[in-house]
Design an enzyme around this catalytic site. Structure first.
Site, PDB file in Angstrom:
ATOM      1  N   ALA A  67      30.940 -27.036  58.020  1.00 13.08           N
ATOM      2  CA  ALA A  67      31.985 -27.515  57.168  1.00 13.08           C
ATOM      3  C   ALA A  67      33.098 -27.829  58.006  1.00 13.08           C
ATOM      4  O   ALA A  67      33.314 -27.142  59.073  1.00 13.08           O
ATOM      5  CB  ALA A  67      32.093 -26.280  56.239  1.00 13.08           C
ATOM      6  N   GLY A 110      27.335 -25.266  57.960  1.00 10.31           N
ATOM      7  CA  GLY A 110      26.955 -26.564  56.817  1.00 10.31           C
ATOM      8  C   GLY A 110      25.823 -27.416  57.292  1.00 10.31           C
ATOM      9  O   GLY A 110      25.045 -27.960  56.745  1.00 10.31           O
ATOM     10  N   GLU A 113      22.822 -25.892  57.209  1.00  4.47           N
ATOM     11  CA  GLU A 113      22.320 -25.776  55.594  1.00  4.47           C
ATOM     12  C   GLU A 113      21.942 -27.375  54.941  1.00  4.47           C
ATOM     13  O   GLU A 113      21.154 -27.245  54.194  1.00  4.47           O
ATOM     14  CB  GLU A 113      23.502 -25.230  54.878  1.00  4.47           C
ATOM     15  CG  GLU A 113      23.760 -23.672  55.075  1.00  4.47           C
ATOM     16  CD  GLU A 113      24.852 -23.040  54.819  1.00  4.47           C
ATOM     17  OE1 GLU A 113      26.005 -23.748  55.153  1.00  4.47           O
ATOM     18  OE2 GLU A 113      24.908 -22.080  54.225  1.00  4.47           O
ATOM     19  N   GLU A 133      28.881 -18.695  61.163  1.00  5.12           N
ATOM     20  CA  GLU A 133      30.024 -18.549  60.271  1.00  5.12           C
ATOM     21  C   GLU A 133      30.649 -17.036  60.495  1.00  5.12           C
ATOM     22  O   GLU A 133      31.810 -17.042  60.347  1.00  5.12           O
ATOM     23  CB  GLU A 133      29.733 -18.642  58.851  1.00  5.12           C
ATOM     24  CG  GLU A 133      29.662 -20.039  58.166  1.00  5.12           C
ATOM     25  CD  GLU A 133      28.228 -20.534  58.345  1.00  5.12           C
ATOM     26  OE1 GLU A 133      27.316 -20.034  59.207  1.00  5.12           O
ATOM     27  OE2 GLU A 133      27.604 -21.345  57.654  1.00  5.12           O
TER      28      GLU A 133
HETATM   29  N1  CAA Z   1      34.997 -28.329  61.664  1.00  3.65           N
HETATM   30  C1  CAA Z   1      36.170 -28.981  62.284  1.00  3.65           C
HETATM   31  N2  CAA Z   1      36.258 -29.590  63.597  1.00  3.65           N
HETATM   32  C2  CAA Z   1      35.205 -29.287  64.351  1.00  3.65           C
HETATM   33  C3  CAA Z   1      34.050 -28.666  63.877  1.00  3.65           C
HETATM   34  C4  CAA Z   1      34.066 -28.020  62.513  1.00  3.65           C
HETATM   35  N3  CAA Z   1      33.139 -27.230  62.062  1.00  3.65           N
HETATM   36  N4  CAA Z   1      33.188 -28.338  64.841  1.00  3.65           N
HETATM   37  C5  CAA Z   1      33.894 -28.939  65.927  1.00  3.65           C
HETATM   38  N5  CAA Z   1      34.827 -29.767  65.527  1.00  3.65           N
HETATM   39  C6  CAA Z   1      36.015 -30.628  66.352  1.00  3.65           C
HETATM   40  C7  CAA Z   1      36.505 -29.596  67.629  1.00  3.65           C
HETATM   41  O1  CAA Z   1      37.748 -28.903  66.812  1.00  3.65           O
HETATM   42  C8  CAA Z   1      36.914 -30.740  68.336  1.00  3.65           C
HETATM   43  O2  CAA Z   1      38.076 -31.438  67.794  1.00  3.65           O
HETATM   44  P1  CAA Z   1      39.360 -31.838  68.798  1.00  3.65           P
HETATM   45  O3  CAA Z   1      38.568 -32.724  70.053  1.00  3.65           O
HETATM   46  O4  CAA Z   1      40.340 -32.545  68.073  1.00  3.65           O
HETATM   47  O5  CAA Z   1      39.660 -30.453  69.526  1.00  3.65           O
HETATM   48  C9  CAA Z   1      35.786 -31.760  68.332  1.00  3.65           C
HETATM   49  O6  CAA Z   1      35.112 -31.337  67.006  1.00  3.65           O
HETATM   50  C10 CAA Z   1      34.810 -31.496  69.543  1.00  3.65           C
HETATM   51  O7  CAA Z   1      34.448 -30.087  69.473  1.00  3.65           O
HETATM   52  P2  CAA Z   1      34.422 -29.320  70.760  1.00  3.65           P
HETATM   53  O8  CAA Z   1      35.469 -29.528  71.700  1.00  3.65           O
HETATM   54  O9  CAA Z   1      34.777 -27.703  70.257  1.00  3.65           O
HETATM   55  O10 CAA Z   1      33.039 -29.329  71.525  1.00  3.65           O
HETATM   56  P3  CAA Z   1      32.193 -28.558  72.093  1.00  3.65           P
HETATM   57  O11 CAA Z   1      31.108 -29.317  72.733  1.00  3.65           O
HETATM   58  O12 CAA Z   1      33.068 -27.809  73.041  1.00  3.65           O
HETATM   59  O13 CAA Z   1      31.636 -27.576  71.127  1.00  3.65           O
HETATM   60  C11 CAA Z   1      30.502 -26.701  69.212  1.00  3.65           C
HETATM   61  C12 CAA Z   1      30.698 -27.729  70.100  1.00  3.65           C
HETATM   62  C13 CAA Z   1      29.775 -25.366  69.766  1.00  3.65           C
HETATM   63  C14 CAA Z   1      29.703 -27.015  68.134  1.00  3.65           C
HETATM   64  C15 CAA Z   1      31.805 -26.153  68.773  1.00  3.65           C
HETATM   65  O14 CAA Z   1      32.782 -27.260  68.213  1.00  3.65           O
HETATM   66  C16 CAA Z   1      32.032 -25.259  67.472  1.00  3.65           C
HETATM   67  O15 CAA Z   1      31.709 -24.183  67.832  1.00  3.65           O
HETATM   68  N6  CAA Z   1      32.138 -25.786  66.277  1.00  3.65           N
HETATM   69  C17 CAA Z   1      32.322 -25.082  65.100  1.00  3.65           C
HETATM   70  C18 CAA Z   1      30.827 -24.493  64.587  1.00  3.65           C
HETATM   71  C19 CAA Z   1      30.855 -23.613  63.488  1.00  3.65           C
HETATM   72  O16 CAA Z   1      31.540 -22.603  63.390  1.00  3.65           O
HETATM   73  N7  CAA Z   1      30.303 -24.165  62.265  1.00  3.65           N
HETATM   74  C20 CAA Z   1      30.507 -23.430  61.149  1.00  3.65           C
HETATM   75  C21 CAA Z   1      31.782 -23.973  60.178  1.00  3.65           C
HETATM   76  S1  CAA Z   1      32.095 -23.019  58.673  1.00  3.65           S
HETATM   77  C22 CAA Z   1      30.508 -23.499  57.479  1.00  3.65           C
HETATM   78  O17 CAA Z   1      29.949 -24.461  57.841  1.00  3.65           O
HETATM   79  C23 CAA Z   1      30.603 -22.736  56.250  1.00  3.65           C
HETATM   80  C24 CAA Z   1      29.301 -23.231  55.334  1.00  3.65           C
HETATM   81  O18 CAA Z   1      28.539 -22.433  55.234  1.00  3.65           O
HETATM   82  C25 CAA Z   1      29.288 -24.521  54.618  1.00  3.65           C
END
Ligand code: CAA
Length: 259
Positions: A67, A110, A113, A133
């Site tokens: 998400a 998400g 999921e 998460e």
């Molecule tokens: N939401 C919003 N933006 C996101 C995102 C997310 N879930 N995941 C990645 N992005 C964005 C980053 O902020 C970044 O944007 P900017 O370039 O503007 O800074 C861009 O995508 C590229 O990401 P990274 O620079 O972080 O890329 P990376 O290769 O270094 O890392 C990653 C990749 C490990 C997937 C890392 O992006 C990450 O940890 N993302 C979040 C994963 C996460 O925690 N997901 C769970 C979300 S909560 C949820 O999903 C609730 C539910 O149950 C529905």
């Protein structure tokens, strides 16, 4: 219908539709608009008689990284309640046609999921799958705690949800979370190949089969058996059952029309 965050091809192959999540700079993070678009696209394809199977994919780097954290970061509980944040996911759950996920790169939160809402899952060797998460101070909210537990059992589901560690594609295959792992250049092709095998079958039977298998997660054995028996009988309401059985007797390939 055109979309900002999806690319939809209603006929990538005969009877097969392709939905590509398309928010590449944000690793296909599932913001509200993307989920509304997905809800709309799935509803249309589910109603389109030409479509028998739906393939859902992202891009090589990410199926979906979860998400949209930026969109949620400052929300209050009441904001989420009023928005009914996860209501758009109900369409994903109730899509009757078989859905196949073609997953490469990140399928996190998400994204994991959404992948688990699909009926078959093909992954590239690069896939990283998990529910991180907990590292954000929250828990999965689109079914992760329930679907992982039903698929994998308590020990592994608890480990993944409490630590946030992600699985490699090989590990996900070994524990039965996904169906196939292939080299990255083949994951979409392989998913479409699998879709073709499903699409050759009667769409009436495949939808009734999907409903019956999913019911097993949701009910007692007796109720599940009851639904299966009714759905078996229901197959005999259409022409496809006659075609399938007579083709077998006549030693030819059946041609199913979804009638
Ligand atoms: N939401 C919003 N933006 C996101 C995102 C997310 N879930 N995941 C990645 N992005 C964005 C980053 O902020 C970044 O944007 P900017 O370039 O503007 O800074 C861009 O995508 C590229 O990401 P990274 O620079 O972080 O890329 P990376 O290769 O270094 O890392 C990653 C990749 C490990 C997937 C890392 O992006 C990450 O940890 N993302 C979040 C994963 C996460 O925690 N997901 C769970 C979300 S909560 C949820 O999903 C609730 C539910 O149950 C529905």
């Amino acid at each position: 219908m055109s979309y900002e965050f999806l690319i939809v091809d209603p006929q990538v192959e005969q009877h097969i539709a392709l939905i590509k999540l398309h928010r590449p700079k944000e690793l296909n993070a599932l913001n509200r608009q993307l989920m509304q678009e997905l809800q709309q696209a799935l509803q249309e394809l589910d109603e389109d008689e030409k479509v028998r199977v739906i393939v859902l994919t992202g891009d090589e780097k990410a199926f979906a990284a979860g998400a949209d954290i930026r969109q949620m970061a400052d929300a209050t509980a009441l904001d989420l309640l009023k928005l009914n944040q996860f209501a758009t996911w109900d369409q994903v759950k109730k899509t009757r046609k078989p859905m196949i996920a073609a997953v490469s790169g990140f399928a996190l939160g998400g994204g994991c999921e959404l992948m688990m809402h699909c009926d078959l899952i093909v992954a590239s060797e690069t896939a990283r799958i998990g529910q991180p998460e907990i590292k954000l101070g929250v828990i999965p909210g689109a079914g992760g705690t329930q679907r992982l537990t039903r698929s994998l059992g308590k020990a592994l589901a608890m480990e993944l949800v409490l630590t946030g560690r992600s699985l490699t594609a090989e590990e996900a295959l070994r524990i039965g979370l996904i169906n196939k792992v292939v080299p990255v250049e083949l994951y979409l092709q392989e998913a479409i190949h699998l879709a073709k095998q499903v699409a050759e079958n009667s769409p009436i039977a495949t939808q009734l089969a999907k409903e019956s298998v999913l019911h097993a997660f949701n009910t007692t054995l007796d109720e599940g058996l009851h639904l299966e028996r009714k759905n078996f009988y229901l197959c005999f309401a259409g022409e496809d059952q006659k075609e399938g059985m007579h083709a077998f007797i006549e030693k030819r390939k059946p041609v199913f029309k979804g009638k």
